[in-house]
Scaffold this active site. Structure first.
Site, PDB file in Angstrom:
ATOM      1  N   ARG A  38       0.825  -1.218   0.000  1.00 59.50           N
ATOM      2  CA  ARG A  38       0.000   0.000   0.000  1.00 59.50           C
ATOM      3  C   ARG A  38       0.854   1.261   0.000  1.00 59.50           C
ATOM      4  NH1 ARG A  38      -4.059  -1.780   4.589  1.00 59.50           N
ATOM      5  NH2 ARG A  38      -5.270  -3.381   3.519  1.00 59.50           N
ATOM      6  N   ARG A  42      -3.488   6.019   0.141  1.00 56.40           N
ATOM      7  CA  ARG A  42      -4.109   7.114   0.879  1.00 56.40           C
ATOM      8  C   ARG A  42      -3.171   7.892   1.777  1.00 56.40           C
ATOM      9  NH1 ARG A  42      -8.720   3.534   3.447  1.00 56.40           N
ATOM     10  NH2 ARG A  42      -6.981   2.064   3.353  1.00 56.40           N
ATOM     11  N   ARG A  51      -6.764  11.216  -7.262  1.00 55.02           N
ATOM     12  CA  ARG A  51      -7.915  10.320  -7.179  1.00 55.02           C
ATOM     13  C   ARG A  51      -9.208  11.053  -6.868  1.00 55.02           C
ATOM     14  NH1 ARG A  51      -8.803   5.548  -4.855  1.00 55.02           N
ATOM     15  NH2 ARG A  51     -10.931   6.212  -5.257  1.00 55.02           N
ATOM     16  N   ASP A  87      -6.440  -3.453  -7.771  1.00 52.22           N
ATOM     17  CA  ASP A  87      -7.148  -4.022  -6.621  1.00 52.22           C
ATOM     18  C   ASP A  87      -7.391  -5.496  -6.895  1.00 52.22           C
ATOM     19  OD1 ASP A  87      -8.840  -3.056  -4.041  1.00 52.22           O
ATOM     20  OD2 ASP A  87      -9.875  -4.705  -5.055  1.00 52.22           O
ATOM     21  N   TYR A 162     -14.595 -13.096  -0.333  1.00 56.01           N
ATOM     22  CA  TYR A 162     -15.413 -11.947  -0.730  1.00 56.01           C
ATOM     23  C   TYR A 162     -16.633 -12.389  -1.531  1.00 56.01           C
ATOM     24  CZ  TYR A 162     -12.002  -8.423   0.756  1.00 56.01           C
ATOM     25  OH  TYR A 162     -11.178  -7.612   1.499  1.00 56.01           O
TER      26      TYR A 162
END
Length: 355
Positions: A38, A42, A51, A87, A162
């Site tokens: 990561r 963010r 973004r 992703d 998921y």
């Protein structure tokens, strides 16, 4: 083969001889290489700026945007490898599944996979389904120069969790119920996902990725016996499918201290270790013939500079006897992490691991 080609003919010699790829191959390195899971995300203000107003999955499908985001931490932190911005659900979206990544929640699947009839929705992935990935990696490899690019995908178990749950879960009750109660359906689901995952990794390698990482983020929810019987075969199928390319294969999961040996057995060249197990102990569990990646606790970066250095040195000391070591966090960079703390950490590791 020209003088600029590697022995496999797939990438420039400078990339092949980079510290990151040498460490993955358990060869001598000039310093311990560093990258962060990561790292493109963010925690970077420049990431949030580019973004702004763009949904996550859409951002993964814009080659120029993917290129910019992937390059941002390389420019800022001087890390030894870039990781492709994408992703784990991108290949599932690409084959037509109705899913989205909801802010503050994560991947949400409109129609969970619960029956054998649902398997029909999981068609094969073709390179044309993810042409934007091929385009983005082509742009990136030209920009990165000798810096290796890591491709990645979600492992069959994590993708299945998921799909069966319909979204994130803390208990995996539906996924485990299928695994225990309908083992044939479970095996067929993971086998189908292994094919999709392998196809996604092949696209990335053929476009120019120098290594790949399989994220089995939630495998730590499994007992070793269940992992061996119900998950390892599918992960091994993925690793086997890309073995012929000769690029390093990394395997990572969270809370997988009891599974480290099995994760290496699945076919990884490098086993990622979270912060719960010291690297010297992890090496004992994994056994010889594998490099290790990790494993500073991400929360350490919220402390002062001296504490970060002390904890980073503990990781380097624990890794001193390893055949190969790639410095990383024990999980991903947290959103509120100070980017300057990451930059200082890279500099510390480079400086204090010079051979």
């Amino acid at each position: 083969m020209t003088a600029n080609d590697t022995p496999t003919g797939r990438q420039p010699a400078a990339t092949y001889d980079s510290a990151f790829l040498r460490a993955c191959r358990r060869e001598p390195v000039p310093h311990t290489p560093v990258w962060f899971m990561r790292q493109a995300g963010r925690s970077l203000p420049e990431y949030r700026k580019v973004r702004e107003g763009i949904p996550m999955l859409e951002s993964c499908m814009r080659p120029e945007l993917v290129t910019e985001i992937t390059l941002q931490p390389v420019r800022r932190h001087d890390v030894d490898a870039a990781i492709f911005f994408s992703d784990i659900v991108v290949p599932l979206k690409a084959i037509g599944l109705d899913l989205d990544i909801k802010p503050g929640v994560g991947p949400v699947v409109e129609q969970p996979v619960r029956t054998r009839a649902d398997l029909a929705r999981l068609r094969d992935l073709t390179p044309e389904d993810v042409s934007y990935v091929t385009e983005a990696i082509g742009l990136l490899t030209r920009e990165l120069g000798p810096t290796p690019l890591i491709g990645f995908a979600g492992a069959p178990f994590t993708l299945a969790s998921y799909l069966v749950e319909g979204g994130p879960s803390r208990t995996y009750e539906n996924a485990k119920a299928m695994m225990y109660g309908d083992p044939e359906l479970w095996a067929d689901l993971l086998d189908r996902l292994a094919d999709i995952t392998a196809a996604f990794l092949k696209v990335q390698i053929e476009a120019g990725a120098s290594a790949v990482q399989l994220f089995d983020s939630w495998a730590g929810a499994l007992a070793p016996a269940d992992y061996r019987a119900s998950v390892l075969p599918a992960s091994a199928k993925v690793f086997d499918a890309v073995a012929g390319y000769g690029v390093p294969r990394i395997h990572f999961g969270v809370g997988t201290g009891e599974l480290l040996g099995l994760m290496g057995e699945a076919g990884a060249d490098v086993v990622g270790v979270d912060w719960r197990v010291p690297l010297d102990e992890a090496a004992r569990r994994v056994g010889p013939g594998k490099a290790l990646q990790g494993n500073l606790d991400p929360t350490v970066l919220f402390t002062d500079k001296n504490t970060v250095e002390v904890k980073a040195q503990e990781v380097l000391d624990a890794a001193a006897g390893l055949e190969g070591h790639v410095f990383n966090l024990g999980h991903g960079v947290m959103p509120n992490t100070d980017p300057d703390a990451l930059t200082r950490l890279v500099e510390y590791v480079h400086t204090h691991s010079v051979r």
